[in-house]
Design an enzyme around this catalytic site. Structure first.
Site, mmCIF file in Angstrom:
data_model
loop_
_atom_site.group_PDB
_atom_site.id
_atom_site.type_symbol
_atom_site.label_atom_id
_atom_site.label_comp_id
_atom_site.label_asym_id
_atom_site.label_seq_id
_atom_site.Cartn_x
_atom_site.Cartn_y
_atom_site.Cartn_z
ATOM 1 N N LYS A 151 65.927 -62.272 -74.052
ATOM 2 C CA LYS A 151 65.043 -61.230 -73.817
ATOM 3 C C LYS A 151 63.944 -61.669 -73.315
ATOM 4 C CE LYS A 151 62.555 -58.711 -77.138
ATOM 5 N NZ LYS A 151 61.234 -58.624 -76.814
ATOM 6 N N ASN A 152 63.043 -62.374 -73.832
ATOM 7 C CA ASN A 152 61.850 -62.772 -73.518
ATOM 8 C C ASN A 152 61.667 -63.736 -72.374
ATOM 9 O OD1 ASN A 152 60.739 -60.887 -75.474
ATOM 10 N ND2 ASN A 152 60.113 -62.433 -77.106
ATOM 11 N N CYS B 61 50.172 -51.137 -80.962
ATOM 12 C CA CYS B 61 51.350 -51.664 -81.284
ATOM 13 C C CYS B 61 51.679 -51.725 -82.950
ATOM 14 C CB CYS B 61 51.572 -52.853 -80.554
ATOM 15 S SG CYS B 61 53.116 -53.749 -81.146
ATOM 16 N N ARG C 293 47.319 -56.425 -80.138
ATOM 17 C CA ARG C 293 47.711 -56.964 -79.028
ATOM 18 C C ARG C 293 47.065 -56.557 -77.456
ATOM 19 N NH1 ARG C 293 54.141 -56.517 -79.258
ATOM 20 N NH2 ARG C 293 54.133 -58.272 -77.890
ATOM 21 N N ASP D 208 58.240 -64.516 -84.356
ATOM 22 C CA ASP D 208 59.305 -63.987 -84.123
ATOM 23 C C ASP D 208 60.460 -64.000 -85.184
ATOM 24 O OD1 ASP D 208 58.170 -62.277 -81.949
ATOM 25 O OD2 ASP D 208 59.225 -63.446 -80.624
ATOM 26 N N ARG E 253 66.350 -52.957 -78.957
ATOM 27 C CA ARG E 253 65.535 -53.495 -78.203
ATOM 28 C C ARG E 253 65.724 -55.043 -77.853
ATOM 29 N NH1 ARG E 253 59.517 -52.475 -78.830
ATOM 30 N NH2 ARG E 253 59.600 -53.793 -77.138
HETATM 31 N N1 EPU Z 1 46.013 -61.942 -77.136
HETATM 32 C C1 EPU Z 1 44.843 -61.455 -76.689
HETATM 33 N N2 EPU Z 1 44.460 -61.169 -75.398
HETATM 34 C C2 EPU Z 1 45.526 -61.208 -74.501
HETATM 35 C C3 EPU Z 1 46.819 -61.430 -74.979
HETATM 36 C C4 EPU Z 1 47.085 -61.818 -76.172
HETATM 37 O O1 EPU Z 1 43.988 -61.689 -77.559
HETATM 38 O O2 EPU Z 1 45.196 -60.618 -73.612
HETATM 39 C C5 EPU Z 1 46.325 -62.194 -78.528
HETATM 40 C C6 EPU Z 1 47.424 -61.384 -79.216
HETATM 41 O O3 EPU Z 1 46.709 -60.238 -79.830
HETATM 42 C C7 EPU Z 1 48.018 -62.084 -80.216
HETATM 43 C C8 EPU Z 1 48.140 -63.615 -79.608
HETATM 44 O O4 EPU Z 1 47.211 -63.385 -78.423
HETATM 45 O O5 EPU Z 1 47.220 -62.297 -81.342
HETATM 46 C C9 EPU Z 1 49.275 -63.915 -78.999
HETATM 47 O O6 EPU Z 1 50.106 -62.695 -78.375
HETATM 48 P P1 EPU Z 1 50.855 -62.905 -77.060
HETATM 49 O O7 EPU Z 1 50.038 -62.417 -75.838
HETATM 50 O O8 EPU Z 1 51.389 -64.373 -76.762
HETATM 51 O O9 EPU Z 1 51.987 -62.095 -77.229
HETATM 52 P P2 EPU Z 1 52.884 -61.168 -75.970
HETATM 53 O O10 EPU Z 1 53.027 -62.198 -74.766
HETATM 54 O O11 EPU Z 1 52.474 -60.084 -75.829
HETATM 55 C C10 EPU Z 1 55.095 -62.301 -76.483
HETATM 56 C C11 EPU Z 1 56.484 -61.797 -76.983
HETATM 57 C C12 EPU Z 1 56.399 -61.528 -78.440
HETATM 58 C C13 EPU Z 1 56.083 -62.624 -79.327
HETATM 59 C C14 EPU Z 1 54.704 -63.121 -78.940
HETATM 60 C C15 EPU Z 1 54.339 -64.290 -79.383
HETATM 61 C C16 EPU Z 1 57.273 -61.132 -74.716
HETATM 62 C C17 EPU Z 1 57.805 -60.103 -73.877
HETATM 63 N N3 EPU Z 1 57.006 -60.759 -76.022
HETATM 64 O O12 EPU Z 1 54.472 -61.248 -76.799
HETATM 65 O O13 EPU Z 1 57.893 -60.868 -78.604
HETATM 66 O O14 EPU Z 1 56.070 -62.265 -80.622
HETATM 67 O O15 EPU Z 1 54.906 -63.641 -77.501
HETATM 68 O O16 EPU Z 1 55.438 -65.464 -79.359
HETATM 69 O O17 EPU Z 1 57.685 -62.360 -74.095
HETATM 70 C C18 EPU Z 1 59.453 -59.933 -79.852
HETATM 71 O O18 EPU Z 1 60.408 -60.505 -79.101
HETATM 72 O O19 EPU Z 1 59.720 -59.346 -81.001
HETATM 73 C C19 EPU Z 1 58.164 -59.969 -79.461
HETATM 74 C C20 EPU Z 1 57.174 -59.372 -80.094
#
Ligand code: EPU
Length: 427
Positions: A22-23, A117, A122, A307, A399
C-alpha cells in the site's frame, strides 16, 4: 458498514500470497501525475486507500484503466483540476502525496490540510518547508495548503529535521522536475521510498543514493511513461507471520521479500519460531510451541516498523513471559491496548511503552477497531480468544489488508464479515 466475526482457537496453517505494498502504491500513483505519457503500475493491492486515490484522480480529470489483475494504466495528460478536497484527504492523509507532483509539473496545487489522526498529530510542516525551499509560494488558507510556483521549482539542499516517509517522498518527486540539483538530507530509507525512486528512475528521473539518508536528484525537464511493478507489502507479510506464531501454526508466505523484514524476522526467531527463507518466500514453523514474549522498540527503517508494533503486542498478550513494546514514532499508537484488555490481556501502558504479561488464552469480546494496524492486532487477538470476537469499524482494515478474511479462511481460520447497521464512522 461491516463487522468481522472471528472464531477463536484457530491454528494458522497453510500458504498465503502477499499483495503489493500500500505505502509504495500510493506515492507511485501520485508520481504518475508528473508525465503526460501513460504509466502502467502493476501489483496494485485492491484496498480502500487505493480506491480513494482513484477517486481523487477522477476529480482531477485523470484517466484510469484498471485491468482485472489490478494493473492500472494512468493517463494524466487530461488533468484539469489541481485540488485534493477535504472530503477525500480526511479519509486518507496520504492524499498529501499529490502536492509535490502537481506543483512540480503544473506549478499549482491545492491540498486540504489533513487534520487530526487517530495515531498522533502527524503534522506536514516538513513537506511544506521543503517545497518552499525549492521556490514554491505556499499559504494556508481556509484549511487548504495553496501552493504555486512561477516556472520550474529550483533544486535545493533540504535537511529534514525529523525522518518522514511521505515528506521525503513529496520532496523527492518534486525534485525530479526541478531545475538543478536537490540534495535531501536525513531522508527516509524505507523500502517504499526506494521503490518510488526506482519507479521515478524508470520514468526518466536522475536519482542517486536512494535507500540511504542522503538522496541526490538532478532535475530533468520531462518525465516519460513506463511500466512498473511495486514491491510486496512487508507489513502484511509480518502480520501473517505473527498470526502463525501466535497460534502455534506453520505458514508459507509467498510473493514477498524476506530482505525487507529483517527486524521483524529477528523478533519472530526470539519468540521461538523456526524460519526458512527463499528469494520471495518465508516459512515459519512454531512446531506446536507457545511463543515467548519479546521486547522491541519502533524506529525508522531498517529498525522495527511502527506499523507492526500493535501486532507484536497481540503476540505478547498470549506469549510465555513478559515483554515491553516501545513506540517512538507516533504519540498515540496504543489504542488497541484498551480493546485487548477487554479480552482479558494483561497490558499496562507506562509512558510510550506497553508492558505485557502473557496469559495462555484471551476471552472473546466485542471490540472496536480504531486505526488500520490496531484492527489487524485485534484480529490476531481474536484468533487466540475463547469464543467469537466481533470487531466493529472494519473499514479501517480494508484500507490496508487485501481480502483479509479470504486469506485467513485459506489458512484455516473461521472468520466472516457481516453487515452492521449501527456503526458510527467518526475517526
Ligand atoms: N512528522 C513531522 N513533520 C512532518 C512530517 C512528519 O513532525 O512534516 C513526524 C510525524 O508526526 C511522526 C514522524 O514524523 O512523528 C514520522 O511520520 P511520517 O511522516 O514518516 O509518517 P507518514 O509519512 O505520514 C508513513 C506511512 C505510515 C507509517 C509512517 C511511519 C504512508 C502512506 N504512510 O506515514 O503508514 O506508519 O510512514 O513509518 O506511507 C500505515 O500504513 O498504517 C501507516 C500509518
Amino acid at each position: 458498514m461491516d463487522r468481522l466475526i472471528i472464531n477463536g482457537g484457530a491454528c494458522v496453517k497453510g500458504e498465503v500470497s502477499i499483495s503489493g505494498a500500500k505505502n509504495s502504491a500510493l506515492p507511485i500513483l501520485a508520481a504518475t501525475l508528473m508525465t503526460d505519457e501513460p504509466v502502467v503500475v502493476c501489483n496494485i493491492p485492491h484496498l480502500h486507500d487505493i480506491t480513494t486515490i482513484f477517486e481523487l484522480f477522477g476529480c482531477m480529470g485523470v484517466k484510469l484503466t484498471v485491468s482485472e489483475n489490478m494493473e492500472v494504466e494512468v493517463k494524466s495528460d487530461s488533468i484539469n483540476h489541481f485540488k485534493a478536497s477535504y472530503d477525500l484527504v480526511k479519509t486518507m492523509r496520504a492524499s498529501i502525496l499529490v502536492l509535490g507532483p502537481l506543483l512540480a509539473k503544473y506549478g499549482q496545487a491545492e491540498v486540504s490540510l489533513p487534520g487530526g489522526c487517530a495515531i498522533g498529530s502527524r503534522p506536514i510542516d516538513l513537506h511544506v518547508r521543503g517545497l518552499e525551499k525549492m521556490g514554491a509560494e505556499i499559504k494556508i488558507d481556509s484549511g487548504y495548503i495553496k501552493a504555486k510556483v512561477k516556472g520550474r521549482l529550483k533544486g535545493a539542499k533540504i535537511f529534514m529535521d525529523t525522518l518522514t516517509v511521505t515528506g521525503t517522498e513529496n520532496i523527492l518527486m518534486a525534485a525530479t522536475l526541478a531545475e538543478g540539483e536537490t540534495i535531501i538530507k536525513n531522508a527516509a530509507r524505507e523500502p517504499e521510498v526506494y521503490d518510488l525512486a526506482e519507479c521515478l528512475i524508470k520514468m526518466g528521473a536522475k536519482i542517486r543514493n536512494h535507500g540511504t539518508d542522503t538522496i541526490y536528484v538532478e532535475g530533468v525537464k520531462k518525465l516519460n511513461g513506463c511500466r512498473y511493478k511495486i514491491l510486496p507489502d512487508r507489513i502484511e507479510t509480518g502480520t501473517y507471520l505473527i498470526a502463525a506464531a501466535m497460534t502455534n501454526g506453520k505458514i508459507l508466505v509467498k510473493d514477498t521479500s524476506p530482505l525487507l523484514l529483517e527486524s521483524i524476522l529477528v523478533k519472530l526467531k526470539e519468540a521461538g519460531a523456526k524460519l526458512r527463507c527463499g528469494n520471495d518466500w518465508i516459512e515459519l514453523n512454531m512446531e506446536n510451541k507457545r511463543p515467548k514474549a519479546i521486547s522491541l522498540q519502533t524506529a525508522p527503517y531498517p529498525a522495527m516498523p511502527t506499523d507492526i508494533q500493535a501486532q507484536f503486542t497481540a503476540l505478547n498478550s498470549i506469549a510465555e513471559g513478559s515483554g515491553k513494546i516501545t513506540e517512538t514514532i507516533f504519540e498515540n499508537r496504543f489504542m488497541h491496548v484498551q480493546e485487548m484488555k477487554r479480552m482479558g490481556a494483561l497490558l499496562d501502558i507506562v509512558g510510550n511503552t506497553v508492558i505485557t504479561k502473557g496469559i495462555k488464552k484471551l476471552a472473546a469480546a466485542p471490540v472496536m477497531a480504531t486505526d488500520l494496524r490496531a484492527s489487524a492486532s485485534l484480529i490476531l487477538a481474536g484468533l487466540v480468544a475463547e469464543g467469537s470476537t466481533i470487531i466493529d469499524r472494519t473499514y479501517h482494515i480494508d484500507r490496508g489488508y487485501e481480502r483479509i478474511e479470504e486469506k485467513l479462511q485459506q489458512l484455516g481460520v473461521g472468520i466472516r464479515r457481516v453487515p452492521s447497521s449501527k456503526l458510527d464512522k467518526t475517526s
